[in-house]
Each structure stands twice: as structure tokens, then as C-alpha cells.
Design a protein around this motif. Structure first.
Motif, short mmCIF file in Angstrom:
data_model
loop_
_atom_site.label_atom_id
_atom_site.label_comp_id
_atom_site.label_asym_id
_atom_site.label_seq_id
_atom_site.Cartn_x
_atom_site.Cartn_y
_atom_site.Cartn_z
N GLU A 1 6.61 54.24 -7.52
CA GLU A 1 7.80 53.73 -6.81
C GLU A 1 7.60 53.60 -5.31
OE1 GLU A 1 9.24 55.90 -10.49
OE2 GLU A 1 7.84 56.35 -8.89
N GLY B 1 16.84 44.46 -8.78
CA GLY B 1 16.56 44.70 -7.36
C GLY B 1 16.81 46.17 -7.05
N CYS B 2 17.45 46.42 -5.92
CA CYS B 2 17.69 47.80 -5.51
C CYS B 2 19.11 47.95 -4.98
CB CYS B 2 16.69 48.18 -4.41
SG CYS B 2 16.81 49.90 -3.87
N TRP C 1 19.50 44.95 -2.44
CA TRP C 1 18.36 44.05 -2.29
C TRP C 1 18.26 43.26 -3.59
CZ3 TRP C 1 15.62 42.74 1.84
CH2 TRP C 1 15.68 43.57 2.96
N ASP D 1 7.70 50.07 -4.17
CA ASP D 1 8.87 49.22 -4.44
C ASP D 1 9.23 48.33 -3.27
OD1 ASP D 1 9.18 50.24 -7.01
OD2 ASP D 1 10.80 51.61 -6.46
N ARG E 1 17.88 53.37 -6.11
CA ARG E 1 16.67 53.05 -6.88
C ARG E 1 16.60 51.56 -7.20
NH1 ARG E 1 18.51 57.99 -9.01
NH2 ARG E 1 16.89 59.57 -9.07
N PHE E 2 15.40 51.14 -7.54
CA PHE E 2 15.17 49.79 -8.03
C PHE E 2 15.38 49.74 -9.53
CE2 PHE E 2 13.20 49.27 -3.98
CZ PHE E 2 13.18 47.90 -3.74
#
Length: 162
Positions: free
Chosen positions: A11, A107-108, A127, A14, A102-103
């Protein structure tokens, strides 16, 4: 004697997509929390560099059209398994409370408590539309503990030559 480092989780990469130089198209809501539609559109540029082997990155956003500069500091909290983002800008120099998240396949999404004009809000950063040469960042505030959300800032990133 060499330092022992734990294995880095995948991660930490990411946010690799945001490394580099960007042209940014901004749309920012002028009046928040009252259902206004007074959007302001303006350009900015951004530059992001990795730190700590990808565990963190630092992004500077320059907005001469509005007279400010800002900086995002992102780090991956290994024990929690989530990203943490802090923001500071040249308008007041105050390090804002972090958002965490988190993604996933979309996305995130990151969220955390904040204040707007002294009023407590929940802040949410999203995102999305992440491609090799473009991405979108959206900021939303909730003034009612997360029952409803108001989008107040959208940044469309387009990669430029470094």
C-alpha cells in the motif's frame, strides 16, 4: 550495525500516481454550508515528491491566481493500514487536522474532523478517476455529523513534463 526495517506493505505505493508535476484546474465553492452555488474557477500547479521510500510524499500546490501556496504531507500508517494526509497553506500557516483512509477499486476516500470558520465539520477527501496522466481530487464537508455532504472543492490534475 545496520538498522532493521520491517517489510514495506504494498500500500505504500498507492499514491505513486501523484508523483511529478501537474497543471490543476480548480473549482471552489465560495460560501460553504448554506447551499450556495457561487463556484470560483482558477488554475494552479502542483509538484509531488516521494519520501521515505514511498512511505510518505510531499506535494506543493502553487496558486498565484489566488495568492496562496499549500502543502499536503501524506504518510502511510503501517499499523493502521491507512493513509494519513495533513494540509498547511500560506494563508494562515496552520497544520490542519488529518484525514485518514484507504484505497479501493474506485480510488481513495479519507475523512476526519475539521473546522470551517470556527464551525466543526467532517472533512472528506476523495481521489478518483486516477489515470497515468490525470486524476481528480474532491473535498466535501458535512456540517451535520455525516448525514449530508456538500462538495466544496474539485481539483482536476493533468500531468505536465517534469
Amino acid at each position: 550495525m545496520s538498522a532493521q526495517h520491517p517489510a514495506s506493505p504494498p500500500e505504500i505505493h498507492d499514491f505513486d500516481f501523484i508523483h511529478g508535476s501537474w497543471r490543476v484546474a480548480n473549482r471552489r465553492l465560495g460560501t460553504l454550508g448554506v447551499g450556495a452555488d457561487d463556484w470560483d474557477a482558477f488554475p494552479s500547479t502542483a509538484r509531488c515528491e516521494p519520501r521515505l521510500g514511498g512511505l510518505a510524499n510531499v506535494e506543493q500546490v502553487d496558486c498565484p491566481a489566488r495568492g496562496w501556496t499549500g502543502m499536503a504531507v501524506r504518510s502511510f500508517d503501517i499499523p493502521a493500514g491507512e493513509w494519513v494526509i495533513y494540509w498547511i497553506n500560506s494563508q494562515n500557516g496552520v497544520l490542519q487536522p488529518p484525514v485518514r483512509g484507504r484505497f479501493d477499486s474506485e480510488g481513495c476516500t479519507l475523512q476526519g474532523p475539521d473546522f470551517h470558520n470556527g464551525r466543526p465539520v467532517l472533512a472528506r477527501y476523495i481521489w478518483s478517476d486516477i489515470m497515468p496522466d490525470s486524476a481528480r481530487w474532491t473535498q466535501r464537508f458535512s456540517f451535520d455529523g455525516g448525514a449530508t455532504w456538500e462538495t466544496n472543492w474539485v481539483m482536476d490534475f493533468t500531468r505536465t513534463a517534469s
